[in-house]
Design a protein around this motif. Sequence first.
Motif, PDB file in Angstrom:
ATOM      1  N   GLY A  80       0.852  -1.187   0.000  1.00 55.68           N
ATOM      2  CA  GLY A  80       0.000   0.000   0.000  1.00 55.68           C
ATOM      3  C   GLY A  80       0.882   1.230   0.000  1.00 55.68           C
ATOM      4  O   GLY A  80       1.752   1.381  -0.852  1.00 55.68           O
ATOM      5  N   ASP A  81       0.691   2.100   1.007  1.00 54.59           N
ATOM      6  CA  ASP A  81       1.508   3.318   1.090  1.00 54.59           C
ATOM      7  C   ASP A  81       2.832   3.069   1.794  1.00 54.59           C
ATOM      8  O   ASP A  81       3.724   3.902   1.785  1.00 54.59           O
ATOM      9  N   PRO A 102       9.448  -8.038  -5.758  1.00 54.23           N
ATOM     10  CA  PRO A 102       9.605  -6.623  -5.409  1.00 54.23           C
ATOM     11  C   PRO A 102       8.553  -5.783  -6.137  1.00 54.23           C
ATOM     12  O   PRO A 102       7.964  -6.236  -7.118  1.00 54.23           O
ATOM     13  N   SER A 103       8.320  -4.554  -5.640  1.00 57.58           N
ATOM     14  CA  SER A 103       7.391  -3.659  -6.323  1.00 57.58           C
ATOM     15  C   SER A 103       8.089  -2.971  -7.482  1.00 57.58           C
ATOM     16  O   SER A 103       7.504  -2.743  -8.537  1.00 57.58           O
TER      17      SER A 103
END
Lengths: 368, 251
Positions: free
Chosen positions: B20-21, B61-62
């Motif tokens: 998310g954030d 990973p993002s």
Amino acid sequence: MKLLFVFIRKEFYHVFRDRRTLLILFGLPIVQIILFGYALSSEVKNIGIAIQDNAHDIHTAQITEKIQSSSYFKLQPAVSNYADIEQQFKNGSIKCALVFPVNFGADLLRTGGAQIQLIADASDPNTATTLTNYLQSIINSYQQQLNPNAKISYEIIPETRQLYNEEQNGSLNFVPGVIALIFMIVSTALTSVAVVREKELGTMEILLVSPLKPVMVLIAKAIPYLVLSLINFVVILVLSVFLLKVEIKGSVALLFAESILFIITCLALGLLISNVTASQQTAMLISMMGMMLPTLILTGFMFPLENMPVLFQLISHVIPSRYYYIIIKNVMLKGLGFGYVWKETLVLAFMTVSLLAIALRKFKTRLA
Amino acid sequence: MQKTMENKAIICRELTKEFGDFKAVDRISFEVNQGEIFGFLGANGAGKTTAMRILCGLSYPSSGEATVAGFDVYKQQEQIKKNIGYMSQKFSLYDNLTTLENIEFYGGVYGLSRPEIKERSAQLVHTLGLEKEVKKLVGDLPLGWKQKLAFSVAIFHRPKIVFLDEPTGGVDPITRRQFWDMIYEAAASGITVFVTTHYMDEAEYCHRISVMVDGRVEAIDSPANLKARFHTDSMDEVFYQLARGAKRTAD
């Protein structure tokens, strides 16, 4: 394939070295079969009965003799007043009583009609009803004996048959239920505990880091319990046939196929539970309370579903064991073929596939 | 470029993992050389575990890039898993399996052949001096032995890199010392060691260490250089100075 073998062998080591698991696995089915087959019998046999005979004539003597010779009743010493009867009801030595009024025989012959009183302990209503029915049929048969040549202008003689279970063997009804219950315990509870144990130990982490695919981990966990459940199934069948005299009327192959399907349902449930719980105790608790109780109550093997409130009847439709119970009953006791159980099989198959899909998805999302 | 890639056991560039954030791992970049003992330090909640999970092929990973043993963390998780070993603070052996059965199981999981397993386990048992314990259940072994066995099992399939997640938790100082001897031996044989720890004396044993704070790698160097940079002679002090600025609370 070799990987799978290595893994499965390890699972078997776990099972055979854990006394608790072994006990649940092989002790439980035997205990349950014996418990349900003998101790929890719903049959009426050797029920204590007291007879207060105020008439002492040939008719009362003959009726008494008929009752005595039936295997349903065990005649207690004769009583002479109501206080005695009540006393015997209270101390539990009788469950029903029969009172012949003074002049029973005389009334019967002179007025053509005599009265008789049946008293039953209705704290257990089912048994009370059964007992009074038995007594009435004994009296009726005596009545017919009295008038062999009597001309009754209209007579209806019901010819009753107890289909699929002519001997009224009470074990018949329990065995399919017990089988469902045992699969629930072995496949669902033990599998969920086995997976959660690896999580607790930290070995699950290692397995996930290894080249083993997550699906393989799940399959390898499930296969040993599938095998053990099938062994259990054989044990239960053998016990039922030789100990409880239950006859398997349908195809054994079909029984096995349906059982494998239901075991996979249970395994999927177990894997699902293990994915959402973190400790062995929680897994055990959810399996036991969440799965076994509904199986016990909502499959119809202990209490008839038709008598339950609509809400519970609705809930029972999502309980997998309900369908398995119907299938096994139909195949084993009625000797029906696949043509009669395909609907239930379809429902069960659908449930299994959905449960497996959810279990797999949960397992994967935990990794991401 | 290709040449340097081969010499590096692990390469991370701007590696990021967001929930998310929340940036659990925030653009970290570092390289680990082959045969190096690399200490991966950071307070609880700094993002070590998340980063390590990505490097072990357990999560994606993002953004950013990373290769482990030359394999890409996005596309080659399977290859990564085959080439790494892993040991956690729980030691992760099966208590109701014997020493030999544990070794055989993990060997089998990594696809070693039967003769290979036989030969290497005999060798391993001899090196560890566990001849008498081979048929004993692991649950009956003392903690220190379990830990050594767990490490040996983690490198049994001769991985290129071994990840050690707080491998010395709950072990006495002498056993810890012996354990580090084993780590040095492994590194000498060419295995890259990637280790997380909370013990600063252990950090000193590493060739190089990195310190993570709030998802970022704040410092990366040899212990001696770090101490010089922070004008102190204790790693504790180095770690404290770096980590005290952390805004995240430990998890």
